[in-house]
Write a protein that holds these residues in place. Sequence first.
Motif, short mmCIF file in Angstrom:
data_model
loop_
_atom_site.label_atom_id
_atom_site.label_comp_id
_atom_site.label_asym_id
_atom_site.label_seq_id
_atom_site.Cartn_x
_atom_site.Cartn_y
_atom_site.Cartn_z
N ALA A 7 34.99 34.89 46.77
CA ALA A 7 34.81 34.76 45.33
C ALA A 7 33.33 34.80 44.95
O ALA A 7 32.95 35.53 44.02
CB ALA A 7 35.45 33.46 44.85
N LYS A 8 32.51 34.06 45.67
CA LYS A 8 31.07 34.03 45.37
C LYS A 8 30.44 35.40 45.56
O LYS A 8 29.67 35.87 44.72
CB LYS A 8 30.38 33.00 46.26
CG LYS A 8 28.92 32.82 45.94
CD LYS A 8 28.29 31.74 46.79
CE LYS A 8 26.82 31.60 46.44
NZ LYS A 8 26.16 30.56 47.25
N THR A 9 30.77 36.08 46.66
CA THR A 9 30.20 37.40 46.94
C THR A 9 30.61 38.42 45.88
O THR A 9 29.82 39.27 45.50
CB THR A 9 30.65 37.88 48.33
OG1 THR A 9 30.26 36.90 49.30
CG2 THR A 9 30.02 39.22 48.69
N ALA A 10 31.85 38.30 45.39
CA ALA A 10 32.35 39.24 44.38
C ALA A 10 31.96 38.83 42.96
O ALA A 10 32.21 39.57 42.01
CB ALA A 10 33.86 39.35 44.49
N GLY A 11 31.38 37.64 42.81
CA GLY A 11 30.97 37.19 41.49
C GLY A 11 32.13 36.74 40.63
O GLY A 11 32.17 36.99 39.43
N ALA A 41 36.17 42.85 54.62
CA ALA A 41 35.43 43.76 53.75
C ALA A 41 36.36 44.53 52.81
O ALA A 41 36.00 44.80 51.66
CB ALA A 41 34.61 44.73 54.59
N ALA A 42 37.56 44.87 53.27
CA ALA A 42 38.51 45.60 52.43
C ALA A 42 38.93 44.76 51.21
O ALA A 42 39.10 45.30 50.11
CB ALA A 42 39.74 46.01 53.24
N HIS A 43 39.08 43.46 51.41
CA HIS A 43 39.42 42.59 50.29
C HIS A 43 38.29 42.55 49.27
O HIS A 43 38.52 42.60 48.06
CB HIS A 43 39.71 41.16 50.79
CG HIS A 43 40.99 41.03 51.52
ND1 HIS A 43 41.06 41.05 52.89
CD2 HIS A 43 42.27 40.88 51.07
CE1 HIS A 43 42.32 40.91 53.25
NE2 HIS A 43 43.08 40.81 52.17
N LEU A 44 37.07 42.46 49.77
CA LEU A 44 35.91 42.42 48.89
C LEU A 44 35.80 43.71 48.08
O LEU A 44 35.60 43.68 46.86
CB LEU A 44 34.62 42.19 49.69
CG LEU A 44 33.32 42.17 48.89
CD1 LEU A 44 33.34 41.07 47.83
CD2 LEU A 44 32.14 41.98 49.85
N LEU A 49 36.59 46.46 42.86
CA LEU A 49 37.23 47.54 42.09
C LEU A 49 38.05 46.94 40.95
O LEU A 49 37.96 47.39 39.80
CB LEU A 49 38.11 48.39 43.00
CG LEU A 49 38.63 49.67 42.38
CD1 LEU A 49 38.61 50.80 43.40
CD2 LEU A 49 40.02 49.51 41.85
N ILE A 50 38.83 45.91 41.24
CA ILE A 50 39.65 45.25 40.21
C ILE A 50 38.75 44.68 39.11
O ILE A 50 38.99 44.88 37.91
CB ILE A 50 40.51 44.13 40.84
CG1 ILE A 50 41.56 44.72 41.77
CG2 ILE A 50 41.17 43.28 39.75
CD1 ILE A 50 42.25 43.69 42.67
N ARG A 51 37.72 43.97 39.51
CA ARG A 51 36.80 43.37 38.53
C ARG A 51 36.12 44.43 37.67
O ARG A 51 35.95 44.24 36.46
CB ARG A 51 35.77 42.50 39.23
CG ARG A 51 36.35 41.19 39.72
CD ARG A 51 35.32 40.23 40.26
NE ARG A 51 33.99 40.33 39.71
CZ ARG A 51 33.55 39.71 38.60
NH1 ARG A 51 34.35 38.94 37.94
NH2 ARG A 51 32.32 39.85 38.21
N ASN A 52 35.74 45.54 38.27
CA ASN A 52 35.10 46.61 37.50
C ASN A 52 36.08 47.24 36.52
O ASN A 52 35.72 47.57 35.38
CB ASN A 52 34.50 47.65 38.43
CG ASN A 52 33.28 47.13 39.15
OD1 ASN A 52 32.64 46.18 38.73
ND2 ASN A 52 32.97 47.73 40.29
#
Length: 144
Positions: A7-11, A41-44, A49-52
Motif C-alpha cells: 500500500a505504501k509503495t503504491a501510494g 511485483a506483479a501485484h504492485l 494500473l488500477i489506481r491510474n
Amino acid sequence: MKIGELAKTAGTTVETVRYYEKEGLLPEPERTLSNYRSYGAAHLERLRLIRNCRALDMTHEEIRTILQLADDHQAGCGPINELFEAHIAHVEVRIKELTQLKTQLTELRRRCLSARADTDDCGILHGLSEMEVNDRPTRHTHLG
C-alpha cells in the motif's frame, strides 16, 4: 512484501488494497506460513494500473475490462482504444453538464454581488426560489 508495504509503495491504503482484492480487481496473494499476505511485483504493477485508471475517473467495470484485456496478450490494442474512446465521450458529456451547472451558478451569483445585511434582500435566495427546475435529464454516461 506485506500488505502495508504494498500500500505504501503504491501510494494507497491497506483498506484500498483489500477492497480491490474483494472486488476481484487485484488477485489474492499467496500466504506465508504465519498466514500473512505476501505480495510481489506483479501485484504492485496491477495496483498502480488500477489506481491510474481510477485517477482517470474510470469505473470498476471499465478497469475490469482493461485488466482482462491486459491479461489476454493476444487481444491487441483495438478493444482498449474503443474503451478509451467511449470513456472520452463520457467525459465530454460530463464537461457539458458541468458547464451548464457553472452557468446556472454564475447567473444566481450575479443576482447578489454584495453581502446584504438581511437575507430578505439576498438575490441568490430570491433566484433559488424563482428558479424553474427541470427534471434532470437521463445521464448517458458510464457513471449513471
